[in-house]
Structure formats: C-alpha cells, structure tokens
Write a protein that holds these residues in place. Structure first.
Motif, PDB file in Angstrom:
ATOM      1  N   CYS A  47      12.050  28.304  17.066  1.00  0.00           N
ATOM      2  CA  CYS A  47      13.394  28.246  16.479  1.00  0.00           C
ATOM      3  C   CYS A  47      14.385  28.121  17.634  1.00  0.00           C
ATOM      4  CB  CYS A  47      13.641  29.519  15.664  1.00  0.00           C
ATOM      5  SG  CYS A  47      15.028  29.369  14.529  1.00  0.00           S
ATOM      6  N   PRO A  48      14.921  26.917  17.864  1.00  0.00           N
ATOM      7  CA  PRO A  48      15.777  26.725  19.042  1.00  0.00           C
ATOM      8  C   PRO A  48      17.068  27.544  18.971  1.00  0.00           C
ATOM      9  CG  PRO A  48      15.909  24.820  17.592  1.00  0.00           C
ATOM     10  CD  PRO A  48      14.844  25.707  17.028  1.00  0.00           C
ATOM     11  N   HIS A  49      17.566  27.952  20.125  1.00  0.00           N
ATOM     12  CA  HIS A  49      18.863  28.654  20.218  1.00  0.00           C
ATOM     13  C   HIS A  49      19.711  27.937  21.254  1.00  0.00           C
ATOM     14  CE1 HIS A  49      17.335  32.002  17.841  1.00  0.00           C
ATOM     15  NE2 HIS A  49      16.262  32.010  18.604  1.00  0.00           N
ATOM     16  N   PRO A  50      20.880  27.418  20.913  1.00  0.00           N
ATOM     17  CA  PRO A  50      21.385  27.334  19.547  1.00  0.00           C
ATOM     18  C   PRO A  50      20.578  26.330  18.717  1.00  0.00           C
ATOM     19  CG  PRO A  50      22.816  26.125  21.046  1.00  0.00           C
ATOM     20  CD  PRO A  50      21.781  26.798  21.898  1.00  0.00           C
ATOM     21  N   TYR A  51      20.586  26.539  17.416  1.00  0.00           N
ATOM     22  CA  TYR A  51      19.842  25.679  16.497  1.00  0.00           C
ATOM     23  C   TYR A  51      20.724  24.483  16.138  1.00  0.00           C
ATOM     24  CZ  TYR A  51      16.392  24.643  12.794  1.00  0.00           C
ATOM     25  OH  TYR A  51      15.412  24.059  12.019  1.00  0.00           O
TER      26      TYR A  51
END
Length: 245
Positions: A47-51
C-alpha cells in the motif's frame, strides 16, 4: 501462446468479485486468466504512501507479464488505462467494464455527482462497512436481480481481507479527481468496453462522449445491466468478452 488476461476489481472490492466468471473466462481465453488485488485491497499488503494512482499503478505493473490484456472494472478501469499509457510494454489491450476515463460529473461530461463522492468520503471515516454496503447497492441499482447481486457480491468479497483505510480514501480521491480523457484519447493500445445501460455510476450518455474522444474505441452495451454486468448478466457479458478477446 496467447496474452495473459488480468482482471482488476473496483473500489472497496477485491479479486473475489471475479470468481463468478473466472472459470468461463479461462475457457474462452484458453490461456492464463488471473485476478489480482489492487494495492491495499484484499490480500495485497503493498500500500504505497502517499497512495496515488501513479504509485499504486506502478506496484501493479510490476506484477504483470509483458503484453497482458487488462480487464478493469470501475476503478480498475482507470488503473488499466493508466498502466497502458505509462508501461505500454506490459499491455496488449484494455477491456473496460463499466468504467470511464473520468468518473466525476463535469460540464459537458456525465458522471457521478460531486456530492455523492464527498458523502462517501465523509461516511467512510465513521462507518466503513455501511459505506461499502451503500456503494454495493448503487452498483446494483436498476438491475432486475439487484438484491441477489448484492448478496452474491458480499459473499465473494468476504473470502479476502478487508481493504486498508488508505486505499479506500485514496480510491475515492482517484474517482473524484483523475481525468484520464487525454490518456484515453491517445491510448497506445486498443481499448474495448462493456457497459450497462442502467449504470448509475457511468451514465449511458458518457459512452458517446468516450467514442468521440477515441475513434478506434469499440464497445458493447448490455441493455438491462447496471454497474456489475458480469454478475447480473453473466451470459451477455461473456458473449461480449468473447468478441473482444
């Protein structure tokens, strides 16, 4: 050797939604058919940050074999178009299912009203389960088998992990803010699509607008279907896919 067919689900969902048609698609395609979870959904722990759409699509593109056929339903359609544009070596063709390059209503563009998406965002904070259920209800609106469709969808989704909060919030932002019309107009691969005439999220009037943007675009409309034609009108859906593969 044919191209692998990769199935991408919509907002708040997971790969479980494809279970009803995956076996038939495997029969039609006679090659590998794979359903994957978008980042932050189902069994995808990435889950990438930021998404952002770019960050999430980049993660997804790493899972694809070269020259895949991407079938994207709803939000999954935006991912499919984005990957086709940015990682064209990975994509041979895009098949959109009840998806538009721009989901939000704008001047001269039919879509989801801004206040509807804003409401979902607000409710998401307090009542995640209820919000997703409401979204399911909207998806089935207009379909003759709406109640059964929702029940079936819920059962399929429950086999996988609940979506991560960040993915849900970002998914609504993507639906509200992303305008992929220029990308759709210049897509480097063929784009096909299947729509439901009664779809409340991708209004029927949007289809002609899409066709005007891309002269090579081909599509089929299932008359009595809503936003989930592969569930409510499985046979018509499979017939349409067969001609597109």
């Amino acid at each position: 050797m044919q191209n692998e067919l990769v199935l991408l689900h919509g907002w708040g969902m997971n790969q479980g939604v494809w279970q009803l048609v995956q076996a038939e698609l495997e029969f039609l395609h006679a090659d590998e058919v794979r359903s994957v979870d978008l980042p932050g959904y189902g069994n995808s722990s990435a889950c990438p940050h930021p998404y952002t759409l770019h960050a999430a699509a980049a993660l997804l593109s790493e899972q694809l074999k070269p020259q895949s056929i991407l079938m994207g339903w709803s939000l999954g359609g935006l991912f499919a178009l984005y990957i086709a544009q940015h990682w064209p070596e990975k994509v041979a063709k895009v098949i959109l299912v009840a998806a538009s390059p721009l989901f939000a209503e704008q001047a001269q563009w039919p879509g989801i009203k801004d206040n509807v998406l804003a409401q979902f965002k607000q409710q998401l904070v307090n009542q995640r389960e209820k919000t997703i259920e409401r979204f399911l209800a909207i998806q089935a609106m207009g379909s003759a088998s709406a109640r059964d469709d929702i029940k079936q969808l819920k059962q399929l989704l429950n086999h996988y992990n609940a979506p991560q909060e960040a993915a849900l919030t970002a998914g609504l932002d993507i639906l509200q803010q992303q305008d992929l019309r220029p990308l759709f107009a210049q897509c480097p691969v063929p784009v096909r699509a299947i729509f439901g005439r009664l779809d409340a999220l991708v209004p029927y009037k949007a289809i002609a607008k899409m066709a005007a943007l891309n002269s090579a675009f081909e599509y089929e409309v299932i008359d009595k279907a809503s936003h989930a034609p592969f569930i409510s009108h499985k046979n018509e859906f499979l017939t349409a896919v067969k001609s597109m593969l």
